[in-house]
Design an enzyme around this catalytic site. Structure first.
Site, PDB file in Angstrom:
ATOM      1  N   GLU A  57     -39.730 -32.223 125.877  1.00 19.05           N
ATOM      2  CA  GLU A  57     -38.494 -32.647 125.211  1.00 19.05           C
ATOM      3  C   GLU A  57     -37.748 -31.448 124.636  1.00 19.05           C
ATOM      4  O   GLU A  57     -36.532 -31.318 124.797  1.00 19.05           O
ATOM      5  CB  GLU A  57     -38.807 -33.631 124.075  1.00 19.05           C
ATOM      6  N   ARG A  82     -45.141 -40.385 112.502  1.00 22.67           N
ATOM      7  CA  ARG A  82     -44.572 -41.673 112.881  1.00 22.67           C
ATOM      8  C   ARG A  82     -44.511 -42.647 111.707  1.00 22.67           C
ATOM      9  O   ARG A  82     -43.514 -43.349 111.518  1.00 22.67           O
ATOM     10  CB  ARG A  82     -45.382 -42.301 114.016  1.00 22.67           C
TER      11      ARG A  82
END
Length: 1312
Positions: A291, A229
């Site tokens: 996902e 991130r």
């Protein structure tokens, strides 16, 4: 009654309803309604399920269904209507599952109708697109399996496509399952919106990819938050967004359980492309796996684009689920999660996709470079998506594809040709264009006929044509005549608008045989061929030469086969680049090499590199050899000669040499170019104006290797091959005297062999030898080049068949008396020991000899009379220091170039033909230019620098063609009489003190160099008759000297005191180190007697008076005034930059001093920076801001080869909150007198201007400047003086109206 597009439609009427310009069959509408009634088509419900109510015809779906029927109206087969109507009914009547073990029966909503029509329309469109593969007699049928055994009824696969289901079958099947429930709410909302707007769904009338235009996001970014991130993903996200892309990025990337949230699922569905950053702990996150599962599900069923990035993980660990990923999945399995198998399948599927592998070790590239490549790749994929591309993964053809698509849209390009060498990608490009064109449905029928020439060889021309026409006309056609004589068949073809690709055509007759000329109006034909002449003869209107891949695309394509990813691994990057260099952008070569190296060790790769250097790649050579096999005998010989001997040689030279070997050599070379076996390239640095004289013959390296393999296969014994070029083979043949009459040519790089003693009979058995090329790869004379040595003899026997003899460091004193040069075209013996070519008593006949190169033959004393060499064009004796005698050359009517530079013992001016254009006599002992010079009426250039010339005949002024004369460093004391035609004159280093004031010979001179001379005064504007006073403004231009002068070099003229009446728009003036110079003045710029020279890009504006410490103040003022005039003119010109692309880019002026004029530079500072206020606009017209710079810097520390850099960084701030812009401009100056060590004394003033400093005013209010001066060169003692202190700075701001026309004399408005 239903309203459609403002028209009333009665679904029950027996008439034909109009929708736009199309007609809808009432039969189709009735068939559709009846298919929905239970009595017409009964449905057996599954066991335990209640019967589903029969849906009724209603206006809620009428407009949607009507649009579909409109699309179907052009389809003639009723079976197609039946299939699509059946599909809609099956979708609408499908039950939906409310919970496990129960079935909830619900009335079909508008959303169901809309979705059913969407899917049926898509499948019908795909079916129509696939019909070009359908046999003419094939009938489309649908098998429907009845429900039994409690199984849900499912629609069967459509058959009749050669065993292939339509492309949208999986998508239709998926709609019957999971997709209906996960997207129910969104579909209902969309259908309601369509119903309210009373419009047709867009998907019905657009291509399958057109729905992507409605996507909310371009990119969905999947990542493991804890891993990336704050580093890689954050940087990638910013780079994607900086390009303007809409990226879905989960800001709250937390562990959310094993189920994918509806919001994320919708985000994936609403994205064109998904980027998955696979990091070490990615698989430990259940939400990440959810996902991936959804992304890959859409990839399998809808073609959703997926790009994996293997970030510090091995791709094989992903596809095999091992390493840290195995641990993560074992932990999930321990919790007995029901989705685990689906997750594993999806995760392994991602590992099989091609993506980017970022290893992250110390040898890897910076991540910023990876991010740049990834963003470019994503943009390319999305552009393909938006352009409705249906092609497979292709690399580097997008621009070419779009160009061809543009040609297809034009009416004047009915037949388009794709031309290029084998393996360059012609078929791939044609297929990509073909697939994309078919999406538009603009053509009634289509056919892609691949490998036309190969199929003709296998099945015959007649059979192939019959199959081809049967495909287009959907009926078995049998024509047994060479041409299509049946008028009925011609008319049928003429009535069809078709899209056809004919691949690999070798003969234009094949096009006529296929009936291309009979295709209907609007038809498009793409033809691929290796032979350009085939396309020309076939009537092709537009021919596109298919380009090779660039280096980045080549590396990516190679990696997809060598590593199954988009970039090479770090350990193989260096070797990958070597293979890419070998393939030279040829996709076939990259594919073959990459596939061969897949999963092989580094040692195998290194071995393959060595192998390629010697033998090439057999598979590639075999494919390319097909082009060679189609050549005639002449073309084969020319091709092999160029491969082995003449690659990268001048085209004119090769044509002349080979013309002495073969009749029709020029035509043969042209044919080889058309067949893509040879290329014509231009030497680097050659302008377009001179390009025709510097064309080189070249070829692709793969073709070169193919040709060399053909020669190697002639015999295992090198001495029995036709051509030798490897050092090992040549060395063995010469050392052991193994030559035979099979050898036609030998080429050898002497640097790659050991010393070899030659005997007189080394070439005796090579009776058919035509080429000898012995060269040394190191440029210039080198004793190491003397490796082929004479074995105690002075001569060597040579065969009379020689056409081309190039032997650097020739070890013998002369050519053999037994050698007859009657066939010799080119003789090159540079750096040799030769003393004479041959004895004149031998009466050698050199009737074909065109070039003699004897440069740097230090022992050469004389040149024979060359009586028989009537075709001789070049005689090069440069550097022949012992040459004392030159025969009369008047009879050599073809002689164009004579180079005697460096012949230091040559005393006599040569006798050359009257037409001679160039004479190079520099560094000779010639003392006088004789009166006979007037006979050289076409002489253009005469070089006599560093010679002994003291006297120049006045007859030289009669040479009306003479343009350039170099007398630098000659012992001249008087200014010579020169012709008015002269444009360039160099008198550098002479004893001349004054230019004669009565001379009018300099009126056309553009360049004058008198640097380091004894000149004391140069007055450029004087009367030629009568008074010596400076003429007034009214004198005619014929009274002016130097009116065309652009370049004036006066540096190091220590005696120079006056430079007066200089042309005001002089482009280059260098008066560096003229320490006695006191006065400088310029002619009035308003006289209109001097032109503002045409902008041909020769020079920028440079005016240098460095170290001119004696300049008076008036001269300084004159220099500054002239500079400001030039700045004003340039500002006006640069404002119209698009019309003056060749205008100078910058102005640089330097003179000794330490003051900045307050009158000319209103803003000043005693530091290296300043800030100023920009005057507000006083009128509504737009304007330009023009900034001129003045600096004062101390140059005392600039010693040695100074290379000054002046740098200006400035910022323009807009009024209010309009923001600011930053700019950077730089200037460079270096002293070009390399023989002198320049020194700079004290402070100097710089006045600077640049094209970048003319800015359109965007309501700017404040301008801030920062300046620096740097020395980028080293001084004598080796230390680098980087920074030079700026003591003062000044800025002048001018304002130029936007509306004014370009006028060099325009005066700018100045704010003071």
């Amino acid at each position: 009654m239903v309203k459609v597009n403002g028209q009333t439609v009665n679904p029950d009427s027996g008439s034909v309803c109009r929708f736009g310009s199309q007609q809808v069959s009432v039969w189709a509408k009735r068939r559709f309604r009846s298919s929905l009634h239970l009595g017409s088509h009964k449905r057996i419900p599954p066991s335990g399920h209640s019967r589903q109510p029969t849906p009724r015809l209603s206006s809620a779906w009428a407009h949607t269904t009507h649009g579909l029927l409109t699309r179907l109206s052009s389809t003639r087969a009723h079976t197609t209507h039946s299939l699509v109507l059946h599909q809609i009914r099956a979708k609408v009547q499908q039950p939906s599952t409310a919970a496990a073990g129960s079935t909830r029966v619900r009335q079909p909503t508008t959303a169901h109708w809309t979705k059913a029509v969407f899917m049926a329309a898509n499948q019908h469109r795909t079916t129509k697109r696939s019909q070009h593969n359908t046999h003419p007699k094939t009938t489309l049928v649908t098998e429907t399996k009845a429900d039994d055994g409690g199984a849900n009824g499912k629609q069967g696969r459509p058959r009749g496509f050669g065993g292939r289901a339509p492309e949208r079958w999986l998508e239709t099947k998926r709609w019957n399952g999971k997709c209906a429930s996960t997207k129910k709410e969104e579909d209902e909302e969309e259908a309601t919106k369509l119903e309210e707007e009373d419009q047709l769904p867009q998907a019905i009338s657009s291509s399958p990819s057109s729905s992507r235009h409605q996507m909310k996001h371009q990119v969905f970014l999947s990542f493991r938050g804890e891993d990336t991130r704050l580093n890689f993903t954050a940087h990638l996200l910013k780079a994607l967004k900086d390009t303007g892309m809409n990226v879905f990025f989960d800001e709250e990337k937390l562990e959310k359980g094993e189920q994918l949230s509806p919001a994320l699922s919708r985000a994936i569905a609403a994205s064109n492309l998904s980027v998955i950053v696979l990091s070490k702990d990615y698989a430990s996150s259940k939400s990440c796996l959810a996902e991936v599962s959804d992304i890959m599900d859409r990839n399998y069923t809808q073609g959703h684009i997926v790009l994996p990035i293997f970030y510090h993980v091995d791709p094989s660990h992903v596809r095999n689920i091992c390493g840290s990923f195995k641990t993560s999945f074992e932990e999930h399995e321990s919790k007995r999660l029901p989705q685990i198998q689906r997750w594993k399948a999806a995760f392994a599927g991602v590992g099989k996709l091609k993506g980017w592998h970022i290893e992250g070790n110390k040898f890897d590239r910076p991540e910023t470079e990876y991010i740049k490549d990834i963003v470019e790749y994503v943009i390319k994929k999305l552009m393909n998506s938006y352009s409705k591309s249906v092609s497979e993964e292709l690399v580097g053809i997008d621009d070419q594809k779009n160009m061809i698509l543009g040609l297809i849209e034009r009416e004047d390009s009915r037949i388009i040709g794709l031309w290029g060498m084998g393996g360059i990608g012609k078929t791939t490009l044609a297929e990509a264009v073909y697939k994309e064109v078919l999406v538009s449905l603009k053509f009634e029928d289509s056919c892609f006929l691949q490998n036309v020439n190969e199929k003709i060889e296998k099945q015959g021309m007649e059979s192939l044509r019959n199959d081809f026409l049967s495909e287009l006309l959907r009926q078995e056609i049998r024509i047994r005549t060479p041409s299509i004589r049946s008028s009925f068949i011609q008319e049928r073809l003429n009535n069809k608008r078709v899209m056809v690709v004919l691949d690999d055509v070798h003969d234009s007759d094949q096009l006529d045989y296929m009936g291309v000329e009979h295709f209907g109006h609007g038809s498009k034909v793409i033809i691929t061929s290796r032979d350009r002449q085939v396309l020309i003869n076939g009537g092709v209107e537009k021919i596109h030469g298919v380009n090779k891949l660039n280096e980045n695309d080549s590396l990516q394509l190679f990696s997809t086969f060598a590593f199954k990813q988009l970039n090479p691994t770090t350990d193989f990057l260096d070797l990958s680049k070597k293979f890419v260099e070998y393939a030279q952008g040829n996709p076939l070569g990259l594919k073959v090499l990459g596939s061969q190296l897949y999963k092989k060790s580094r040692r195998d790769w290194e071995s393959e590199v060595d192998k390629l250097k010697e033998y090439g790649q057999p598979k590639i050579s075999l494919i390319l050899k097909r082009s060679f096999d189609g050549l005639d005998e002449l073309e084969k010989n020319i091709f092999l000669d160029v491969v082995c001997f003449f690659k990268r040689e001048l085209k004119d030279d090769v044509e002349e040499i080979l013309s002495c070997c073969y009749m029709g050599a020029v035509c043969g070379i042209s044919n080889l170019v058309d067949k893509c076996l040879l290329d014509i390239t231009i030497l680097p640095g050659i302008s377009m104006h001179h390009m025709l004289g510097f064309q080189c013959i070249s070829m692709h390296d793969l073709l070169e290797e193919m040709g060399k393999n053909i020669v190697r296969q002639e015999s295992k014994v090198p001495g029995k091959r036709s051509r030798l070029w490897t050092p090992k083979d040549v060395y063995q043949v010469l050392k052991y005297n193994k030559g035979t009459n099979a050898i036609e040519g030998i080429k050898l790089d002497i640097a790659h062999i050991h010393k070899l003693w030659l005997c007189p009979t080394s070439f005796q058995n090579m009776l058919n030898l035509r080429f000898i090329i012995f060269f040394y790869s190191n440029n210039g004379w080198d004793s190491q080049g003397m490796k082929l040595l004479a074995n105690g003899v002075d001569i060597l026997s040579l065969p009379d068949e020689l056409r081309y003899l190039c032997w650097e460091y020739y070890p013998f004193k002369s050519l053999s008396s037994s050698f007859n040069p009657k066939n010799l075209v080119v003789l090159k013996l540079p750096y040799g020991d030769i003393e004479q070519l041959w004895n004149e008593d031998d009466h050698q006949s050199a009737v074909n000899l065109r070039e003699i190169h004897l440069n740097a033959c230090k022992n050469l004393r004389k040149i024979p009379n060359l009586k028989g060499a009537a075709k001789l064009e070049i005689l090069d004796c440069n550097g022949c220091q012992s040459l004392v005698e030159l025969p009369c050359l008047n009879h050599l009517t073809s002689l164009e170039r004579l180079d005697l530079q460096g012949c230091r013992n040559l005393r006599q001016f040569p006798q050359v033909p009257n037409h001679f254009p160039i004479l190079k006599l520099s560094e000779t002992r010639i003392e006088e230019v004789p009166d006979s010079i007037e006979q050289l009426i076409l002489l253009e250039r005469l070089y006599l620098e560093n010679s002994r010339v003291k006297k120049l005949s006045s007859n030289i002024s009669k040479l009306e063609s003479l343009e350039s004369l170099d007398l630098s460093h000659c012992p001249l004391v008087e200014f010579p009489e020169i012709p008015r035609s002269l444009t360039g004159l160099s008198l550098c280093g002479t004893e001349i003190e004054e230019v004669a004031s009565s001379s009018d010979c300099l009126c056309n001179s553009r360049c004058l160099d008198m640097s380091s001379s004894s000149i004391q005064k140069l007055q450029c504007n004087v009367p030629l008759i009568g008074s010596r006073e400076v003429p007034t403004i009214d004198l005619p231009s014929s009274m002016l000297r130097f009116k065309s002068l652009r370049y004036l070099k006066m540096s190091h003229c220590k005696s120079l005191k006056v430079l007066s009446e200089l042309p005001p728009y002089l482009r280059y003036l260098n008066a560096h180190d003229c320490t006695s110079l006191e006065k400088v003045s310029f002619a009035c710029q308003n006289q209109h007697l001097y032109e503002f020279h045409s902008f041909d890009g020769e020079y920028d504006f440079f005016m240098v008076f460095s170290n001119c410490l004696s300049l008076n103040q008036d001269s300084v003022d004159n220099i500054e005034a002239n500079v400001m005039i030039k700045i004003g003119s340039l500002a006006e010109i640069w404002k119209w930059a698009s019309k003056n692309d060749y205008a100078p880019d910058r102005l640089f002026c330097c003179f000794a001093g330490n003051e900045i004029s307050a009158n000319r530079f209103e803003y000043q500072s005693v530091k290296s920076s300043l800030t100023l206020q920009i005057a507000p606009e006083g009128h509504k017209r737009r304007r330009f801001l023009v900034f001129s710079i003045c600096l004062v810097a101390d140059l005392r520390h600039c010693h040695g080869k100074a290379n000054l850099q002046c740098l200006c960084e400035y910022q323009l701030t807009a009024s209010g909150s309009g923001g600011y812009e930053k700019f950077k401009t730089e200037w460079f100056w270096s002293e070009p007198d390399y023989d002198l060590e320049p020194t700079y004394m004290g402070d100097h003033v710089f006045i600077l201007f640049n094209r970048d400093m003319v800015k359109k005013d965007k309501d700017y209010e404040v301008a801030s400047f920062k300046f620096s001066v740097n020395n980028l060169s080293y001084s004598v003692n080796g230390r680098r003086s980087d920074h030079i202190r700026v003591e003062k700075c000044g800025v002048h701001v001018s304002y130029v109206d936007d509306e004014s026309s370009p006028n060099p004399q325009h005066k700018m408005h100045r704010h003071t």
